[in-house]
Design an enzyme around this catalytic site. Structure first.
Site, mmCIF file in Angstrom:
data_model
loop_
_atom_site.group_PDB
_atom_site.id
_atom_site.type_symbol
_atom_site.label_atom_id
_atom_site.label_comp_id
_atom_site.label_asym_id
_atom_site.label_seq_id
_atom_site.Cartn_x
_atom_site.Cartn_y
_atom_site.Cartn_z
ATOM 1 N N TYR A 1 0.835 -1.207 0.000
ATOM 2 C CA TYR A 1 0.000 0.000 0.000
ATOM 3 C C TYR A 1 0.875 1.264 0.000
ATOM 4 O O TYR A 1 0.388 2.363 0.223
ATOM 5 C CB TYR A 1 -0.929 0.014 1.226
ATOM 6 N N LYS B 1 5.118 -14.191 4.648
ATOM 7 C CA LYS B 1 5.377 -15.038 3.483
ATOM 8 C C LYS B 1 6.871 -14.976 3.161
ATOM 9 O O LYS B 1 7.289 -14.814 2.001
ATOM 10 C CB LYS B 1 4.513 -14.526 2.293
ATOM 11 N N ASP C 1 -0.480 -18.550 4.114
ATOM 12 C CA ASP C 1 -1.472 -19.494 3.589
ATOM 13 C C ASP C 1 -1.938 -20.463 4.679
ATOM 14 O O ASP C 1 -3.125 -20.703 4.858
ATOM 15 C CB ASP C 1 -0.970 -20.233 2.328
ATOM 16 N N ASP D 1 -5.057 -6.521 5.935
ATOM 17 C CA ASP D 1 -6.334 -6.099 5.344
ATOM 18 C C ASP D 1 -7.194 -7.338 5.075
ATOM 19 O O ASP D 1 -8.385 -7.392 5.414
ATOM 20 C CB ASP D 1 -6.042 -5.338 4.036
#
Ligand code: NAI
Length: 334
Positions: free
Chosen positions: A123, A171, A204, A228
């Site tokens: 973002y 991640k 995940d 988010d």
């Protein structure tokens, strides 16, 4: 008396904002609202997306309650929400999700707080479109300083509120550089708070664990985009977007707002649930040290939520936004 900047927003924003200010007035909460708005509707009226008067009010009052503001998809102006968070370095987006008696869900015993880094990552607004090659680059900028601040804030919150565990969702196996910065910052913060258990999970797996066994989580910290996504997921676990609060917190300013957006599909129909914004406003009262007013309103809200008939449609009830607010008001002094 606390002077608070009130940003009604657009879509369902004005309806839910009115519900909250009505409840605050009935509970005689010592706040005085200074109303300023931003977004497309403000632009249509004044030619400014974020009027200077709004910025001046925020800089003076340092505390705001904000309704949702629509952001055009793909084109058009940059998100007002993201702009305000970055401009004032509101680096913590704090979003609690808790199961509530009376709100039917598939789960029991959820009580978690998500700390989303609020100013960096995907973002950051660092985007380049190469028309000739047909390539879009959107850069996930993560800084060591920003990661340290959000990770430390999550641990400090856990310690202050007697929570036991902080889980980092990341991640770093694939996004090695940006992912590792946050992982290292969290490991560093964990050494400062040895009483708090620290674990990290790949995003995940985190999503699967959250829908499979959400009660195992306590405080979660993560980057902007993952936060988010996870916060809407967490909202779904505890009753939906109509009930989940949030706060954008920096070292010098705090803007309280629900997790949800402007809900154009139900705007102007009196269907919106004001609980999420009301709960955000209660977080604001705790921030201001007005714990007693917050507790009184929360009790009235919880009593109302137990009576499904008096709730809005998203919770299986038949009440309009204002009828639901009135039901909370009538429960205030019981
Ligand atoms: P949304 O959160 O507005 O709505 C998603 C779904 O949840 C819709 O079906 C809506 O009716 C429902 N919902 C949301 N809030 C509700 C409430 N209080 N009571 C009952 N039902 C509720 O998400 P969407 O449609 O993806 O976004 C709409 C606009 O809001 C977009 O322009 C988006 O950029 C903006 N947005 C603004 C935010 C903010 O101001 N902080 C945050 C998220 C989105």
């Amino acid at each position: 008396m606390h002077l608070i900047t009130l940003i009604p927003g657009d879509g369902i924003g004005p309806e839910i904002t009115k519900a909250v200010t009505d409840i605050f007035a009935a509970a005689q909460v010592p706040v005085q609202w200074e109303e300023q708005n931003a977004g497309q509707t403000t632009f249509d009226q004044s030619g400014e997306l974020i009027p200077q008067a709004l910025l001046s009010s925020l800089e003076k009052n340092r505390v705001a309650l904000k309704g949702p503001i629509t952001t055009p998809v793909g084109k058009g102006f940059r998100s007002i929400n993201v702009t305000l968070r970055q401009k004032y370095d509101l680096y913590q987006n704090v979003r609690p999700s808790k199961t509530t008696e009376g709100i039917k869900t598939r789960y029991e015993g959820i009580d978690l707080v998500l700390f989303r880094e609020n100013t960096e990552g995907l973002y950051s607004g660092l985007e380049v479109w190469d028309e000739r090659l047909g390539i879009a680059d959107s850069i996930a900028r993560i800084t060591v300083a920003g990661s340290r601040k959000i990770c430390r804030a999550a641990f400090a919150y856990a310690a202050k509120h007697g929570r036991k565990k902080v889980t980092l969702a990341h991640k770093a196996n694939i996004i090695k550089m940006a992912g590792t910065v946050m992982l290292n910052a969290c490991k560093e913060a964990a050494t400062e708070f040895p009483q708090i258990v620290f674990e990290d999970k790949i995003i995940d797996n985190m999503c699967m664990q959250l829908v499979n066994k959400p009660e195992q989580f306590d405080v979660i910290v993560t980057t902007n985009l993952f936060g988010d996504l996870l916060s809407d997921l967490c909202a779904g676990l505890v009753g939906g977007l109509g009930v989940v609060a949030g706060a954008n917190i920096g070292d010098n300013m705090a803007i309280f707002e629900a997790v949800h957006g402007s809900a154009p599909d139900i705007a102007g129909q009196g269907k919106a649930n004001p609980t999420a914004l009301l709960r955000s406003a209660l977080m604001m009262l705790h921030h201001l040290g007005e714990h007693q007013y917050a507790d009184t309103i929360e009790k009235a809200l919880e009593a109302t939520l137990k009576d499904q008939e008096k709730c809005t449609g998203d919770l299986g009830g038949k009440a309009s936004t204002s009828e639901f607010a009135q039901a909370i008001i009538s429960n205030l002094n019981k």
